[in-house]
Design an enzyme around this catalytic site. Structure first.
Site, PDB file in Angstrom:
ATOM      1  CG  ASP A 100       8.313   6.109  -0.822  1.00 52.03           C
ATOM      2  OD1 ASP A 100       7.819   5.028  -0.437  1.00 52.03           O
ATOM      3  OD2 ASP A 100       9.424   6.191  -1.376  1.00 52.03           O
ATOM      4  CE  LYS A 110      -0.265  -0.924  -5.061  1.00 50.01           C
ATOM      5  NZ  LYS A 110       0.959  -0.607  -5.830  1.00 50.01           N
ATOM      6  CG  ASP A 120       3.126   1.771   4.208  1.00 48.33           C
ATOM      7  OD1 ASP A 120       3.497   0.595   4.425  1.00 48.33           O
ATOM      8  OD2 ASP A 120       3.772   2.546   3.477  1.00 48.33           O
ATOM      9  CB  ILE A 121       0.988  -0.491   1.174  1.00 53.54           C
ATOM     10  CG1 ILE A 121       0.329  -1.124  -0.058  1.00 53.54           C
ATOM     11  CG2 ILE A 121       2.498  -0.400   1.001  1.00 53.54           C
ATOM     12  CD1 ILE A 121       0.396  -0.247  -1.313  1.00 53.54           C
ATOM     13  CB  VAL A 122      -0.252  -5.971   2.473  1.00 57.29           C
ATOM     14  CG1 VAL A 122       0.123  -7.397   2.069  1.00 57.29           C
ATOM     15  CG2 VAL A 122      -0.088  -5.784   3.978  1.00 57.29           C
ATOM     16  CG  ASP A 123       2.766  -4.512  -3.917  1.00 56.72           C
ATOM     17  OD1 ASP A 123       2.069  -5.238  -4.626  1.00 56.72           O
ATOM     18  OD2 ASP A 123       3.519  -3.647  -4.401  1.00 56.72           O
TER      19      ASP A 123
HETATM   20  C1  PRP Z   1       6.458  -1.033   1.468  1.00 61.24           C
HETATM   21  C2  PRP Z   1       5.466  -1.270   2.596  1.00 61.24           C
HETATM   22  C3  PRP Z   1       5.735  -2.681   2.989  1.00 61.24           C
HETATM   23  C4  PRP Z   1       6.190  -3.327   1.688  1.00 61.24           C
HETATM   24  C5  PRP Z   1       5.076  -4.128   1.118  1.00 61.24           C
HETATM   25  O1  PRP Z   1       7.670  -0.624   2.011  1.00 61.24           O
HETATM   26  O2  PRP Z   1       5.665  -0.385   3.660  1.00 61.24           O
HETATM   27  O3  PRP Z   1       6.710  -2.786   4.001  1.00 61.24           O
HETATM   28  O4  PRP Z   1       6.572  -2.280   0.806  1.00 61.24           O
HETATM   29  O5  PRP Z   1       5.469  -4.769  -0.065  1.00 61.24           O
HETATM   30  P1  PRP Z   1       5.332  -6.335  -0.287  1.00 61.24           P
HETATM   31  O6  PRP Z   1       3.972  -6.747   0.231  1.00 61.24           O
HETATM   32  O7  PRP Z   1       5.456  -6.501  -1.774  1.00 61.24           O
HETATM   33  O8  PRP Z   1       6.424  -7.026   0.448  1.00 61.24           O
HETATM   34  P2  PRP Z   1       8.864  -0.051   1.138  1.00 61.24           P
HETATM   35  O9  PRP Z   1       9.825  -1.139   0.832  1.00 61.24           O
HETATM   36  O10 PRP Z   1       8.294   0.740   0.009  1.00 61.24           O
HETATM   37  O11 PRP Z   1       9.625   0.896   2.160  1.00 61.24           O
HETATM   38  P3  PRP Z   1       9.142   2.208   2.927  1.00 61.24           P
HETATM   39  O12 PRP Z   1       8.038   1.793   3.877  1.00 61.24           O
HETATM   40  O13 PRP Z   1      10.361   2.649   3.651  1.00 61.24           O
HETATM   41  O14 PRP Z   1       8.668   3.194   1.902  1.00 61.24           O
END
Ligand code: PRP
Length: 175
Positions: free
Chosen positions: A157, A129, A98-101
């Site tokens: 979430d 991001k 879903d997201i790359v932070d």
């Molecule tokens: C989020 C997302 C990634 C991760 C990205 O998962 O789904 O797996 O964070 O962050 P990063 O690039 O800083 O490593 P999260 O830990 O929020 O768990 P979830 O998908 O169960 O909500």
């Protein structure tokens, strides 16, 4: 916590998911089949929509990692909770996030998938991001680059809330 403010509308998401599905279908047309590896929990809605719009044979796997806890800051540490169940050796793997932070999770997952000796590994993420990147990791198929806001919806979430919103919205966490 404030109510989410729409950042990416449902229509924008659905249009982009369709474009990504078309691109992926073209790129893997000769591959025979791909394995979509959804990263729980956040990817479940994106994976469901993307998988159903592909024009190529695909199978589905899930993987679970944990990095954030319930707060809003990444620790950088990635913990494997559940690996893929099926055999992905010699298969074309597409990790669906879903997201790359910070990028730590995806970097870790690329390495983990490689250890299963697949034919190839690429990554697809709905949002990234870019300004928060701490490690260099390629997202071959990207939906949207966004700023540093905390976003929810379409699988994302904040403290387990708002995952099922059809759009991606910005919230202002209290902590
Ligand atoms: C989020 C997302 C990634 C991760 C990205 O998962 O789904 O797996 O964070 O962050 P990063 O690039 O800083 O490593 P999260 O830990 O929020 O768990 P979830 O998908 O169960 O909500």
């Amino acid at each position: 916590m404030s109510d989410p403010v729409v950042l990416i509308s449902e229509e924008e998401i659905q249009t982009r998911v369709g474009e990504l599905a078309e691109q992926i279908s073209q790129d893997y047309a000769d591959a025979g089949e791909i394995v979509l590896v959804g990263v729980l929990k956040g990817s479940f809605i994106f994976l469901a929509d993307l998988a159903r719009r592909l024009a190529i044979p695909r199978t589905i796997e899930f993987i679970a990692v944990s990095s954030y806890g319930t707060g809003s800051r990444s620790s950088g540490a990635v913990r494997l909770v559940m690996d893929v169940r099926g055999n992905i050796e010699n298969k074309h793997v597409l990790i669906v996030e879903d997201i790359v932070d910070t990028g730590h999770t995806l970097k870790y997952l690329m390495g983990l998938m490689e250890s299963h000796r697949p034919a190839s590994v690429r990554a697809c993420a709905l949002v990234r991001k870019a300004e928060r990147a701490e490690v260099d990791v390629e997202v071959k198929y990207l939906g949207f680059d966004i700023g540093e806001q905390w976003v929810v919806g379409y699988g994302l979430d904040y403290a387990e809330q708002n995952r099922t919103l059809p759009y991606i919205g910005v919230v202002s966490p209290d902590d």
